[in-house]
Design an enzyme around this catalytic site. Structure first.
Site, PDB file in Angstrom:
ATOM      1  N   ASN A 192      -6.096  -8.848  -8.003  1.00  0.00           N
ATOM      2  CA  ASN A 192      -6.298  -9.488  -6.706  1.00  0.00           C
ATOM      3  C   ASN A 192      -7.727  -9.988  -6.562  1.00  0.00           C
ATOM      4  O   ASN A 192      -8.039 -10.727  -5.642  1.00  0.00           O
ATOM      5  CB  ASN A 192      -5.985  -8.500  -5.561  1.00  0.00           C
ATOM      6  CG  ASN A 192      -6.713  -7.190  -5.719  1.00  0.00           C
ATOM      7  OD1 ASN A 192      -6.425  -6.426  -6.633  1.00  0.00           O
ATOM      8  ND2 ASN A 192      -7.672  -6.929  -4.858  1.00  0.00           N
ATOM      9  N   CYS A 207     -14.667  -5.680  -1.612  1.00  0.00           N
ATOM     10  CA  CYS A 207     -15.994  -6.061  -1.156  1.00  0.00           C
ATOM     11  C   CYS A 207     -15.941  -6.346   0.341  1.00  0.00           C
ATOM     12  O   CYS A 207     -16.300  -7.421   0.775  1.00  0.00           O
ATOM     13  CB  CYS A 207     -16.469  -7.284  -1.928  1.00  0.00           C
ATOM     14  SG  CYS A 207     -18.218  -7.560  -1.798  1.00  0.00           S
ATOM     15  N   GLN A 225       0.152  -9.483  -6.677  1.00  0.00           N
ATOM     16  CA  GLN A 225      -0.391 -10.838  -6.860  1.00  0.00           C
ATOM     17  C   GLN A 225       0.318 -11.597  -7.981  1.00  0.00           C
ATOM     18  O   GLN A 225      -0.029 -12.745  -8.270  1.00  0.00           O
ATOM     19  CB  GLN A 225      -1.900 -10.785  -7.151  1.00  0.00           C
ATOM     20  CG  GLN A 225      -2.729 -10.145  -6.044  1.00  0.00           C
ATOM     21  CD  GLN A 225      -2.823 -11.005  -4.777  1.00  0.00           C
ATOM     22  OE1 GLN A 225      -2.448 -12.188  -4.762  1.00  0.00           O
ATOM     23  NE2 GLN A 225      -3.329 -10.416  -3.700  1.00  0.00           N
ATOM     24  N   THR A 248       0.859  -1.192   0.000  1.00  0.00           N
ATOM     25  CA  THR A 248       0.000   0.000   0.000  1.00  0.00           C
ATOM     26  C   THR A 248       0.890   1.236   0.000  1.00  0.00           C
ATOM     27  O   THR A 248       0.653   2.191  -0.754  1.00  0.00           O
ATOM     28  CB  THR A 248      -0.937  -0.021   1.231  1.00  0.00           C
ATOM     29  OG1 THR A 248      -1.815  -1.149   1.111  1.00  0.00           O
ATOM     30  CG2 THR A 248      -1.748   1.256   1.345  1.00  0.00           C
ATOM     31  N   SER A 294       4.737  -7.143  -2.298  1.00  0.00           N
ATOM     32  CA  SER A 294       4.465  -7.244  -0.859  1.00  0.00           C
ATOM     33  C   SER A 294       4.939  -8.590  -0.329  1.00  0.00           C
ATOM     34  O   SER A 294       4.791  -9.615  -1.002  1.00  0.00           O
ATOM     35  CB  SER A 294       2.952  -7.098  -0.635  1.00  0.00           C
ATOM     36  OG  SER A 294       2.631  -7.241   0.726  1.00  0.00           O
ATOM     37  N   ALA A 295       5.486  -8.590   0.899  1.00  0.00           N
ATOM     38  CA  ALA A 295       6.059  -9.824   1.460  1.00  0.00           C
ATOM     39  C   ALA A 295       5.014 -10.847   1.877  1.00  0.00           C
ATOM     40  O   ALA A 295       5.185 -12.050   1.643  1.00  0.00           O
ATOM     41  CB  ALA A 295       6.925  -9.466   2.673  1.00  0.00           C
ATOM     42  N   THR A 355      14.375   3.551   9.983  1.00  0.00           N
ATOM     43  CA  THR A 355      15.217   2.373  10.213  1.00  0.00           C
ATOM     44  C   THR A 355      14.573   1.162   9.554  1.00  0.00           C
ATOM     45  O   THR A 355      13.378   0.916   9.735  1.00  0.00           O
ATOM     46  CB  THR A 355      15.388   2.135  11.733  1.00  0.00           C
ATOM     47  OG1 THR A 355      15.937   3.328  12.289  1.00  0.00           O
ATOM     48  CG2 THR A 355      16.301   0.958  12.009  1.00  0.00           C
TER      49      THR A 355
HETATM   50  N1  PLP Z   1      -2.052  -4.537  -4.292  1.00  0.00           N
HETATM   51  C1  PLP Z   1      -2.663  -5.713  -4.437  1.00  0.00           C
HETATM   52  C2  PLP Z   1      -2.965  -6.216  -5.811  1.00  0.00           C
HETATM   53  C3  PLP Z   1      -2.998  -6.483  -3.320  1.00  0.00           C
HETATM   54  O1  PLP Z   1      -3.610  -7.662  -3.476  1.00  0.00           O
HETATM   55  C4  PLP Z   1      -2.680  -5.979  -2.028  1.00  0.00           C
HETATM   56  C5  PLP Z   1      -3.082  -6.713  -0.821  1.00  0.00           C
HETATM   57  O2  PLP Z   1      -4.243  -7.067  -0.652  1.00  0.00           O
HETATM   58  C6  PLP Z   1      -2.035  -4.747  -1.935  1.00  0.00           C
HETATM   59  C7  PLP Z   1      -1.731  -4.052  -3.089  1.00  0.00           C
HETATM   60  C8  PLP Z   1      -1.662  -4.154  -0.606  1.00  0.00           C
HETATM   61  O3  PLP Z   1      -0.613  -4.900  -0.024  1.00  0.00           O
HETATM   62  P1  PLP Z   1      -0.195  -4.667   1.493  1.00  0.00           P
HETATM   63  O4  PLP Z   1      -1.097  -5.527   2.319  1.00  0.00           O
HETATM   64  O5  PLP Z   1       1.235  -5.091   1.573  1.00  0.00           O
HETATM   65  O6  PLP Z   1      -0.362  -3.220   1.792  1.00  0.00           O
END
Ligand code: PLP
Length: 375
Positions: free
Chosen positions: A146, A318, A176, A70, A196-197, A234
């Site tokens: 996603n 949703c 994804q 995000t 994202s991890a 950090t």
């Molecule tokens: N973008 C997509 C396509 C995602 O599926 C997600 C997580 O649901 C995110 C961004 C956000 O990831 P994070 O949870 O690391 O903020």
């Protein structure tokens, strides 16, 4: 419990958990400090950066770690838009962290244009060509949805944008896609790419943004000048090192996992029933299956499935307080169906047996709920 909500998050791999413990405990040192134990942490961080870079087909100095994808997406929008006068193009099928970032720019007066995905959730070159022009400054298109798992051809779309507007910046949300489908950023030709991890066995609260070499990106978070001044704060050492370990493990497992065959087997459970719709039969990662049930409510089906030991998602847009699903709506799915949507998502650890069993439980719940689902 059968867990079929891996697009929401994955179970952390032991390697990621071990890293967090190690770098919070015995190797707790600040990587910016000058003494030997801290330098060892800094070295481990450098190795993790190189590993993530390699998994992305990038170089180490092109990776900026963040607190989540995000943040990566917000960073891209806040600092990646160079030509403030040009228009901004995003798909209507983006994750909220991109979509809301675009709306925020719009509220500040930017010319934001939306491209509609096709009925399968894929952004096509034809649809994109209708909104991109010579003054397009920034484009953000999700690599793998996603919501539906639909995969857009980012390489072709990026090339198409640059041929019309050579100075346009191209960002893609690869959350994804990473470790599941090819995400070689140099090959894709993108300028910015978010990952994202916790979607690949890492811990929550760690993300990264690929920033193409030569792309002069101003920092979003300023302060102590960590990460060569590109993102202060950090570093989450254990989280980042664990991310690299988890992602390598995930990618190896994914290489031996036939996600598309699994998705096909689950689709077979739903196919042939009246009042059931599969959302996305085009190009797909295989890791996500979105199913809609006519006239029903997704959250009720999900609760019934949970009572039977099956955990599924409703799709990110949703949530319980947002009734209509924006992404499915953009694909042209009727509200009647969209409100009765379930998102089933897999990881390389998901077995065919549990996925098919979970799908049968969901179908049975939908049948019990109303007479709209038959067959
Ligand atoms: N973008 C997509 C396509 C995602 O599926 C997600 C997580 O649901 C995110 C961004 C956000 O990831 P994070 O949870 O690391 O903020």
């Amino acid at each position: 419990m059968i867990y079929l909500d891996n697009a929401a998050t994955t179970k952390a791999s032991q390697a990621a958990i071990d890293s967090m413990i190690k770098y919070a405990g015995e190797d707790f040192y600040n990587p910016s400090a000058g003494y030997a134990p801290a330098l060892a942490v800094k070295k481990a961080l450098g190795k993790a950066t190189a590993d993530i870079a390699e998994l992305l087909g990038a170089d180490s100095d092109e990776i900026v770690f963040t607190s989540c994808a995000t943040e990566s997406n917000n960073f891209a929008f806040e600092c990646g838009v160079k030509n403030k006068k040009g228009n901004i193009v995003v798909s209507a099928g983006e994750h909220a962290s991109v979509y809301e970032s675009a709306l925020r720019l719009k509220s500040r007066g930017a010319d934001v244009r939306f491209v509609m995905p096709d009925g399968n959730g894929v952004v096509t070159a034809e649809a994109l060509a209708q909104v991109v022009d010579g003054s397009t400054a920034f484009v953000s298109l999700i690599h793998c949805s996603n919501e539906t798992g639909a995969v857009s051809d980012i390489k072709a779309l990026c090339a198409a944008v640059k041929s019309v507007s050579p100075k346009a910046v191209f960002h893609s949300d690869g959350v994804q896609a990473f470790c599941k489908i090819p995400t070689d950023v140099h090959d894709l030709g993108v300028d910015l790419y978010s990952v994202s991890a916790h979607k690949v066995g890492g811990l929550k609260g760690v993300g990264a943004l690929y920033v193409r070499k030569g792309f002069n990106m101003q920092p979003f978070i300023v302060g102590g000048g960590q990460q060569n001044g590109r993102r202060s704060g950090t570093e989450n050492t254990g989280g980042i090192i664990g991310f690299a370990e988890a992602a390598k493990i995930y990618k190896n497992k994914a290489a031996a996992f036939d996600a598309k065959a699994l998705r096909e087997a689950v689709m077979n459970v739903f196919d042939g029933h009246d009042g059931v719709r599969i959302n996305g039969r085009g190009a797909n990662s295989g890791y996500i299956l979105s199913v809609s049930f006519k006239g029903l409510r997704g959250e009720i089906i999900a609760h019934m499935a949970e009572d039977e030991g099956v955990l599924v998602g409703l799709g990110s847009a949703c949530s319980t307080h947002i009734k209509s699903n924006r992404v499915l709506g953009a694909m042209g799915v009727d509200r009647d169906y969209a409100e009765g949507s379930i998102r089933i998502s897999f990881s390389p650890d998901t077995t065919k047996e549990e996925a098919v069993k979970g799908a049968r439980v969901i179908l049975e719940a939908a049948r019990r709920l109303g007479d709209t689902v038959n067959g």
